[in-house]
Design a protein around this motif. Sequence first.
Motif, PDB file in Angstrom:
ATOM      1  N   VAL A   1       0.820  -1.222   0.000  1.00  0.00           N
ATOM      2  CA  VAL A   1       0.000   0.000   0.000  1.00  0.00           C
ATOM      3  C   VAL A   1       0.855   1.276   0.000  1.00  0.00           C
ATOM      4  N   LYS A   2       2.167   1.103  -0.239  1.00  0.00           N
ATOM      5  CA  LYS A   2       3.113   2.219  -0.389  1.00  0.00           C
ATOM      6  C   LYS A   2       3.216   3.103   0.861  1.00  0.00           C
ATOM      7  N   LEU A   3       3.405   2.462   2.013  1.00  0.00           N
ATOM      8  CA  LEU A   3       3.622   3.186   3.265  1.00  0.00           C
ATOM      9  C   LEU A   3       5.086   3.053   3.660  1.00  0.00           C
ATOM     10  N   ILE A   4       5.610   4.097   4.264  1.00  0.00           N
ATOM     11  CA  ILE A   4       6.982   4.070   4.758  1.00  0.00           C
ATOM     12  C   ILE A   4       6.927   4.248   6.270  1.00  0.00           C
ATOM     13  N   PHE A   5       7.504   3.286   6.990  1.00  0.00           N
ATOM     14  CA  PHE A   5       7.518   3.342   8.443  1.00  0.00           C
ATOM     15  C   PHE A   5       8.885   3.781   8.936  1.00  0.00           C
ATOM     16  N   GLN A   6       8.876   4.533  10.009  1.00  0.00           N
ATOM     17  CA  GLN A   6      10.092   4.985  10.676  1.00  0.00           C
ATOM     18  C   GLN A   6      10.178   4.211  11.986  1.00  0.00           C
TER      19      GLN A   6
ATOM     20  N   VAL B   1       4.749  13.113  17.624  1.00  0.00           N
ATOM     21  CA  VAL B   1       3.484  13.780  17.311  1.00  0.00           C
ATOM     22  C   VAL B   1       3.390  15.165  17.920  1.00  0.00           C
ATOM     23  N   GLN B   2       4.105  15.437  19.015  1.00  0.00           N
ATOM     24  CA  GLN B   2       4.066  16.769  19.601  1.00  0.00           C
ATOM     25  C   GLN B   2       4.829  17.787  18.756  1.00  0.00           C
ATOM     26  N   SER B   3       5.670  17.293  17.857  1.00  0.00           N
ATOM     27  CA  SER B   3       6.441  18.211  17.030  1.00  0.00           C
ATOM     28  C   SER B   3       5.645  18.705  15.822  1.00  0.00           C
ATOM     29  N   GLU B   4       4.428  18.227  15.642  1.00  0.00           N
ATOM     30  CA  GLU B   4       3.606  18.624  14.507  1.00  0.00           C
ATOM     31  C   GLU B   4       2.317  19.262  14.996  1.00  0.00           C
ATOM     32  N   GLU B   5       1.753  20.156  14.185  1.00  0.00           N
ATOM     33  CA  GLU B   5       0.533  20.855  14.582  1.00  0.00           C
ATOM     34  C   GLU B   5      -0.683  19.926  14.618  1.00  0.00           C
ATOM     35  N   ASN B   6      -0.891  19.161  13.586  1.00  0.00           N
ATOM     36  CA  ASN B   6      -2.005  18.206  13.525  1.00  0.00           C
ATOM     37  C   ASN B   6      -1.465  16.839  13.129  1.00  0.00           C
ATOM     38  N   PRO B   7      -0.841  16.139  14.069  1.00  0.00           N
ATOM     39  CA  PRO B   7      -0.204  14.879  13.710  1.00  0.00           C
ATOM     40  C   PRO B   7      -1.215  13.803  13.318  1.00  0.00           C
ATOM     41  N   GLN B   8      -0.890  13.115  12.246  1.00  0.00           N
ATOM     42  CA  GLN B   8      -1.652  11.955  11.813  1.00  0.00           C
ATOM     43  C   GLN B   8      -0.643  10.822  11.682  1.00  0.00           C
ATOM     44  N   TYR B   9      -1.012   9.638  12.186  1.00  0.00           N
ATOM     45  CA  TYR B   9      -0.032   8.571  12.180  1.00  0.00           C
ATOM     46  C   TYR B   9      -0.686   7.208  12.340  1.00  0.00           C
ATOM     47  N   PHE B  10       0.107   6.182  12.041  1.00  0.00           N
ATOM     48  CA  PHE B  10      -0.208   4.792  12.363  1.00  0.00           C
ATOM     49  C   PHE B  10       1.008   4.276  13.118  1.00  0.00           C
ATOM     50  N   TYR B  11       0.797   3.835  14.337  1.00  0.00           N
ATOM     51  CA  TYR B  11       1.878   3.371  15.210  1.00  0.00           C
ATOM     52  C   TYR B  11       1.664   1.887  15.485  1.00  0.00           C
ATOM     53  N   PHE B  12       2.718   1.103  15.436  1.00  0.00           N
ATOM     54  CA  PHE B  12       2.576  -0.299  15.822  1.00  0.00           C
ATOM     55  C   PHE B  12       3.837  -0.806  16.493  1.00  0.00           C
ATOM     56  N   GLU B  13       3.637  -1.817  17.315  1.00  0.00           N
ATOM     57  CA  GLU B  13       4.764  -2.524  17.904  1.00  0.00           C
ATOM     58  C   GLU B  13       4.306  -3.899  18.351  1.00  0.00           C
TER      59      GLU B  13
ATOM     60  N   VAL C   1       8.994  -6.774  17.167  1.00  0.00           N
ATOM     61  CA  VAL C   1       9.112  -5.644  16.242  1.00  0.00           C
ATOM     62  C   VAL C   1       9.211  -4.371  17.061  1.00  0.00           C
ATOM     63  N   SER C   2      10.261  -3.598  16.829  1.00  0.00           N
ATOM     64  CA  SER C   2      10.432  -2.344  17.538  1.00  0.00           C
ATOM     65  C   SER C   2       9.299  -1.389  17.207  1.00  0.00           C
ATOM     66  N   ALA C   3       9.041  -0.480  18.116  1.00  0.00           N
ATOM     67  CA  ALA C   3       8.003   0.517  17.899  1.00  0.00           C
ATOM     68  C   ALA C   3       8.290   1.267  16.603  1.00  0.00           C
ATOM     69  N   SER C   4       7.286   1.357  15.743  1.00  0.00           N
ATOM     70  CA  SER C   4       7.432   2.005  14.449  1.00  0.00           C
ATOM     71  C   SER C   4       6.233   2.895  14.195  1.00  0.00           C
ATOM     72  N   VAL C   5       6.446   3.916  13.403  1.00  0.00           N
ATOM     73  CA  VAL C   5       5.349   4.827  13.105  1.00  0.00           C
ATOM     74  C   VAL C   5       5.381   5.215  11.629  1.00  0.00           C
ATOM     75  N   HIS C   6       4.217   5.347  11.043  1.00  0.00           N
ATOM     76  CA  HIS C   6       4.068   5.928   9.705  1.00  0.00           C
ATOM     77  C   HIS C   6       3.394   7.267   9.928  1.00  0.00           C
ATOM     78  N   ARG C   7       4.100   8.355   9.607  1.00  0.00           N
ATOM     79  CA  ARG C   7       3.512   9.681   9.740  1.00  0.00           C
ATOM     80  C   ARG C   7       2.844  10.057   8.435  1.00  0.00           C
ATOM     81  N   ILE C   8       1.658  10.590   8.544  1.00  0.00           N
ATOM     82  CA  ILE C   8       0.915  11.027   7.373  1.00  0.00           C
ATOM     83  C   ILE C   8       1.121  12.536   7.267  1.00  0.00           C
ATOM     84  N   PRO C   9       1.828  12.989   6.236  1.00  0.00           N
ATOM     85  CA  PRO C   9       2.106  14.416   6.117  1.00  0.00           C
ATOM     86  C   PRO C   9       0.823  15.241   5.991  1.00  0.00           C
ATOM     87  N   PRO C  10       0.823  16.481   6.522  1.00  0.00           N
ATOM     88  CA  PRO C  10      -0.343  17.347   6.354  1.00  0.00           C
ATOM     89  C   PRO C  10      -0.657  17.518   4.865  1.00  0.00           C
TER      90      PRO C  10
END
Length: 162
Positions: A44-49, A71-83, A88-97
């Motif tokens: 689905v073309k997602l990039i996780f950090q 998420v506190q570093s962004e004004e309206n954070p959108q994300y998918f977090y999993f661990e 599997v280490s904690a990972s997040v996909h941030r959805i850009p504004p």
Amino acid sequence: PIFFERSVLLGKAAQRHAYLEVIPIPATSMHFIKEAFENEAKRVKLIFQTLVPDAGSDSSRDGLFALRETVQSEENPQYFYFEVPNVVSASVHRIPPNSQGRLPLQFGRQVACRILGCPNRVHWKECVLPYAQEAELAERFKKEFNPFDIPVDDDSDDDESE
């Protein structure tokens, strides 16, 4: 278990929609989890950090702190977090504004259902049981969970009347 959280803004009013899911996974399937997440993300073309690369640390605690900082570093954070603790280490996909990319609503469940071999149960509506069966399962759960339940002290009302 797999832990995942999805937080997105909905509609023009930018209302936040967030939820957390925890899905138990048998120990025999744990070695499939990382590969399943990576394959579904590619599809689905997602990039996780990866938020917590050090597997020797308390990853769930560190992962949550890292997510909060992210998420506190962004004004309206959108994300998918999993661990998956210890897998599997904690990972997040941030959805850009104003992103045109879309995070599939059922992404976490798609991965879990692939691991569990039940792709027909990705959508929650496919998991609905007849009322009688739900009631039976609820009663069985209550009975099995009872030894772990914390009793509620009903004497609190008596204290107020004295």
